[in-house]
Design a protein around this motif. Structure first.
Motif, PDB file in Angstrom:
ATOM      1  N   GLY A 159       0.909  -1.267  -0.180  1.00  0.00           N
ATOM      2  CA  GLY A 159       0.040   0.044   0.074  1.00  0.00           C
ATOM      3  C   GLY A 159       0.871   1.311  -0.034  1.00  0.00           C
ATOM      4  N   VAL A 160       0.687   2.143  -0.975  1.00  0.00           N
ATOM      5  CA  VAL A 160       1.613   3.351  -1.228  1.00  0.00           C
ATOM      6  C   VAL A 160       0.728   4.556  -1.277  1.00  0.00           C
ATOM      7  CG1 VAL A 160       3.451   4.123  -2.450  1.00  0.00           C
ATOM      8  CG2 VAL A 160       3.574   1.944  -2.322  1.00  0.00           C
ATOM      9  N   TYR A 161       1.221   5.307  -0.584  1.00  0.00           N
ATOM     10  CA  TYR A 161       0.262   6.827  -0.989  1.00  0.00           C
ATOM     11  C   TYR A 161       0.957   7.399  -1.950  1.00  0.00           C
ATOM     12  CZ  TYR A 161      -3.134   6.612   2.957  1.00  0.00           C
ATOM     13  OH  TYR A 161      -4.024   6.195   3.648  1.00  0.00           O
ATOM     14  N   VAL A 162       0.500   7.703  -3.134  1.00  0.00           N
ATOM     15  CA  VAL A 162       1.494   8.426  -4.170  1.00  0.00           C
ATOM     16  C   VAL A 162       0.834   9.911  -4.382  1.00  0.00           C
ATOM     17  CG1 VAL A 162       1.358   8.301  -6.795  1.00  0.00           C
ATOM     18  CG2 VAL A 162       1.042   6.312  -5.491  1.00  0.00           C
ATOM     19  N   PRO A 163       1.885  10.893  -4.472  1.00  0.00           N
ATOM     20  CA  PRO A 163       1.770  12.336  -4.442  1.00  0.00           C
ATOM     21  C   PRO A 163       1.153  12.655  -5.866  1.00  0.00           C
ATOM     22  CG  PRO A 163       4.234  11.774  -4.964  1.00  0.00           C
ATOM     23  CD  PRO A 163       3.528  10.496  -4.734  1.00  0.00           C
ATOM     24  N   TYR A 164       0.252  13.761  -5.499  1.00  0.00           N
ATOM     25  CA  TYR A 164      -0.462  14.585  -6.713  1.00  0.00           C
ATOM     26  C   TYR A 164      -0.589  15.953  -6.168  1.00  0.00           C
ATOM     27  CZ  TYR A 164      -2.200  10.484  -8.854  1.00  0.00           C
ATOM     28  OH  TYR A 164      -2.728   9.191  -9.655  1.00  0.00           O
ATOM     29  N   TRP A 165      -0.579  16.697  -7.386  1.00  0.00           N
ATOM     30  CA  TRP A 165      -0.969  18.152  -7.247  1.00  0.00           C
ATOM     31  C   TRP A 165      -2.432  18.434  -7.617  1.00  0.00           C
ATOM     32  CZ3 TRP A 165       2.731  20.516  -4.679  1.00  0.00           C
ATOM     33  CH2 TRP A 165       3.932  20.414  -4.790  1.00  0.00           C
ATOM     34  N   THR A 166      -2.927  19.337  -7.210  1.00  0.00           N
ATOM     35  CA  THR A 166      -4.300  20.025  -7.553  1.00  0.00           C
ATOM     36  C   THR A 166      -4.222  21.331  -7.654  1.00  0.00           C
ATOM     37  OG1 THR A 166      -5.385  20.238  -5.426  1.00  0.00           O
ATOM     38  CG2 THR A 166      -5.551  17.997  -6.164  1.00  0.00           C
ATOM     39  N   TYR A 167      -4.787  21.750  -8.711  1.00  0.00           N
ATOM     40  CA  TYR A 167      -4.757  23.200  -9.180  1.00  0.00           C
ATOM     41  C   TYR A 167      -6.022  23.728  -9.328  1.00  0.00           C
ATOM     42  CZ  TYR A 167       0.155  22.096 -10.046  1.00  0.00           C
ATOM     43  OH  TYR A 167       1.604  21.515  -9.920  1.00  0.00           O
ATOM     44  N   ASP A 168      -6.443  24.952  -8.750  1.00  0.00           N
ATOM     45  CA  ASP A 168      -7.758  25.458  -8.982  1.00  0.00           C
ATOM     46  C   ASP A 168      -7.277  26.975  -9.695  1.00  0.00           C
ATOM     47  OD1 ASP A 168      -8.407  23.767  -7.331  1.00  0.00           O
ATOM     48  OD2 ASP A 168      -9.338  25.147  -5.921  1.00  0.00           O
ATOM     49  N   ALA A 169      -8.315  27.468 -10.454  1.00  0.00           N
ATOM     50  CA  ALA A 169      -7.840  28.704 -11.225  1.00  0.00           C
ATOM     51  C   ALA A 169      -8.915  29.308 -11.870  1.00  0.00           C
ATOM     52  CB  ALA A 169      -6.838  28.579 -12.504  1.00  0.00           C
ATOM     53  N   ASP A 170      -9.168  30.618 -11.994  1.00  0.00           N
ATOM     54  CA  ASP A 170     -10.219  31.307 -12.635  1.00  0.00           C
ATOM     55  C   ASP A 170      -9.697  31.644 -13.810  1.00  0.00           C
ATOM     56  OD1 ASP A 170     -12.682  32.573 -12.774  1.00  0.00           O
ATOM     57  OD2 ASP A 170     -11.739  34.744 -12.057  1.00  0.00           O
ATOM     58  N   THR A 171     -10.472  31.487 -15.068  1.00  0.00           N
ATOM     59  CA  THR A 171      -9.969  31.967 -16.413  1.00  0.00           C
ATOM     60  C   THR A 171     -11.066  32.534 -17.085  1.00  0.00           C
ATOM     61  OG1 THR A 171     -10.714  29.790 -17.472  1.00  0.00           O
ATOM     62  CG2 THR A 171      -8.649  29.658 -16.354  1.00  0.00           C
ATOM     63  N   LYS A 172     -10.569  33.455 -17.945  1.00  0.00           N
ATOM     64  CA  LYS A 172     -11.382  34.443 -18.696  1.00  0.00           C
ATOM     65  C   LYS A 172     -10.937  34.242 -20.039  1.00  0.00           C
ATOM     66  CE  LYS A 172     -13.387  37.306 -15.273  1.00  0.00           C
ATOM     67  NZ  LYS A 172     -12.911  36.590 -13.929  1.00  0.00           N
ATOM     68  N   VAL A 221      -3.085  16.421 -11.007  1.00  0.00           N
ATOM     69  CA  VAL A 221      -1.830  15.934 -11.972  1.00  0.00           C
ATOM     70  C   VAL A 221      -0.868  15.180 -10.823  1.00  0.00           C
ATOM     71  CG1 VAL A 221       0.271  17.063 -12.852  1.00  0.00           C
ATOM     72  CG2 VAL A 221      -1.718  18.213 -13.041  1.00  0.00           C
ATOM     73  N   LEU A 222      -0.381  13.921 -11.575  1.00  0.00           N
ATOM     74  CA  LEU A 222       0.403  13.080 -10.951  1.00  0.00           C
ATOM     75  C   LEU A 222       1.742  13.663 -10.656  1.00  0.00           C
ATOM     76  CD1 LEU A 222       1.058  10.165  -9.958  1.00  0.00           C
ATOM     77  CD2 LEU A 222       1.760   9.714 -12.367  1.00  0.00           C
ATOM     78  N   ALA A 223       2.203  13.629  -9.275  1.00  0.00           N
ATOM     79  CA  ALA A 223       3.475  14.069  -8.868  1.00  0.00           C
ATOM     80  C   ALA A 223       4.620  13.209  -8.904  1.00  0.00           C
ATOM     81  CB  ALA A 223       3.393  14.964  -7.884  1.00  0.00           C
TER      82      ALA A 223
END
Length: 368
Positions: A159-172, A221-223
Motif C-alpha cells: 500500500g503506497v500513498y502516491v503524491p499528486y498536485w491539484t490546481y484551481d484557477a479562474d480563467t477568462k 496532476v500526478l507528482a
C-alpha cells in the motif's frame, strides 16, 4: 518468473501501540488505527476539514514565500531504476524502492518540500485489492501461464500513498473563429451514360468571436515519475470530496512517496488540460454545425494548489529480467497494469486462426 520481495520495513510509517508496543496499522474498513497484536484500536485525529485543506497560493510558492509551517525538510533519494522519490525516516540509510524493489541509498543533505495538505485514506483492505487484481489478471488474453500462477500465490501487495498536485484557477478567454452551417445542394452527374441527381453537402462559414469563462477546481496532476502515467491516469476517477486533512496516522502501515514532479511542471500539465477544456467551451460557444477556432487569449487568475496523497495498492513481478507492475485504486478497486505477452500463445492463436480460415474457405469452395 519470480516475485519481487516486499520493501524492507524501515520505509513504512510506524506508530507504536501504547498497550503492547507493536505497530499500529491504519485499517480502511474501520477507519481507525488497529494493533494486530493486542487488538487495541485508536481513532485517527481529524481537524477542521475546511481550514486544514485550504488551498495555497501558487505564486507565493514559486517565490518561496510560503509559511514555514507548509515546508518540510526530508532525507530522500531518487530510485536509479524507476525515478521514485524515496523518503528515508529516522536513522535509515538504505532501503528498497517501494515501486520496483531496487536498492536505494540515501544521498547527502536534505531536501525542502511542500508538506502534504490532504490525504485520501485507503478505503479497500489489501485482501479486497488483491481479489480485484486477480479478477483483472484472469481476464487477460495471451498472458504467460506463470502470470495466473502468480495470481494464485496470494503474495502481499504494497500500500503506497502516491503524491499528486491539484490546481484551481479562474480563467477568462477571448476568441476569434468561424461558425459553419451545413447545407445541401442538388447536383446532376452522369452515371453509365444517364443523368443522376445527388445531394452534396456544403458548409457556409461566418465570422464568430466572443468570450468564455470557467473556474477550474482541483485539476489533478500526478507528482510521481515512478509509475507509468498511462496506468495511474486510468485509475481515475478519484472522489476528492473524501479527502481528509493530512495526518501521519493515515500512513500507519503504509508507505508514502515524496513528489518528484515540481510544482511548476505540474502546473504546466494542468494548464494543458485547462486549455483543452477552454477550447471545447469555445467550440460550444461558437455553435453551428462546424467550428473553426483561429485564436484564443486566456487570462488566468487566482491560481492555488494543494499537495495531496492518494492511495494505491501495488504488486510487481519479474518475467525474463523485466519488472511488470499492477496498480489498484485504493478507493474504488479499479485495476491497471502492464504484463508480458506469451509468444507461444499468440503463435497458437494465429495458427488456429489460419486453420479456421482455411477450413471455411474449403467448405465454401466445396459448396460452389
Amino acid at each position: 518468473m519470480t516475485d519481487l520481495p516486499p520493501p524492507v520495513p524501515q520505509e513504512t510509517t510506524r506508530f507504536p501501540c501504547p498497550n503492547c508496543g507493536a505497530d499500529y496499522r491504519f485499517a480502511p474498513k474501520q477507519a481507525k488505527l488497529v494493533c494486530d497484536h493486542c487488538g487495541h484500536e485508536e481513532p485517527t485525529e481529524q481537524g477542521d476539514r475546511d481550514t486544514a485543506i485550504a488551498e495555497l497560493d501558487f505564486k507565493a510558492a514559486l517565490a518561496e514565500q510560503l509559511p514555514a509551517a507548509e515546508i518540510v525538510e526530508t532525507r530522500a533519494s531518487s530510485c536509479p531504476n524507476c525515478a521514485a522519490h524515496v523518503v528515508f525516516e529516522g536513522d535509515t540509510h538504505a532501503t528498497e524502492c517501494p515501486f520496483c524493489a531496487t536498492p536505494v541509498v540515501v544521498d547527502t543533505g536534505t531536501h525542502r518540500q511542500i508538506k502534504p495538505r490532504a490525504v485520501l485514506p485507503f478505503q479497500l483492505a489489501e485482501r479486497t485489492a488483491h481479489d480485484a487484481m486477480n479478477t483483472w489478471l484472469g481476464k487477460l488474453w495471451f498472458a504467460p501461464n506463470g502470470l495466473a500462477a502468480y495470481a494464485r500465490k496470494g503474495r502481499k501487495m504494497n500500500g503506497v500513498y502516491v503524491p499528486y498536485w491539484t490546481y484551481d484557477a479562474d480563467t477568462k478567454s477571448r476568441y476569434q473563429g468561424e461558425r459553419g452551417t451545413v447545407y445541401y445542394v442538388t447536383e446532376t452527374v452522369m452515371r453509365d451514360g444517364k443523368p443522376e441527381q445527388r445531394q452534396v453537402q456544403k458548409v457556409r462559414w461566418r465570422p464568430a468571436s466572443g468570450r468564455v469563462k470557467r473556474w477550474f477546481d482541483d485539476v489533478l496532476v500526478l507528482a510521481s515519475r515512478a509509475l507509468p502515467k498511462r496506468y495511474t491516469d486510468a485509475l481515475q476517477p478519484w472522489d476528492l470530496s473524501k479527502l481528509e486533512p493530512y495526518s501521519p496516522e493515515f500512513l500507519a502501515g503504509f508507505q508514502a512517496e515524496g513528489y518528484s514532479v515540481e510544482l511548476q511542471d505540474g502546473y504546466d500539465e494542468a494548464r494543458a488540460h485547462m486549455d483543452a477544456v477552454i477550447r471545447r467551451d469555445v467550440a460550444f460557444d461558437i455553435g453551428g454545425d462546424r467550428q473553426r477556432i483561429h485564436h484564443i487569449s486566456t487570462a488566468v487568475n487566482d491560481v492555488t494548489f494543494k499537495h495531496i496523497l492518494l492511495p494505491v495498492w501495488m504488486a510487481a513481478y519479474k518475467y525474463r529480467g523485466k519488472t511488470y507492475r499492477f496498480v489498484v485504486n485504493g478507493q474504488t478497486g479499479r485495476v491497471q497494469g502492464e504484463r508480458p505477452y506469451s509468444a507461444i500463445k499468440i503463435a497458437i492463436a494465429v495458427t488456429l486462426g489460419l486453420l479456421a480460415a482455411a477450413a471455411i474457405g474449403y467448405i465454401i469452395a466445396q459448396n460452389q
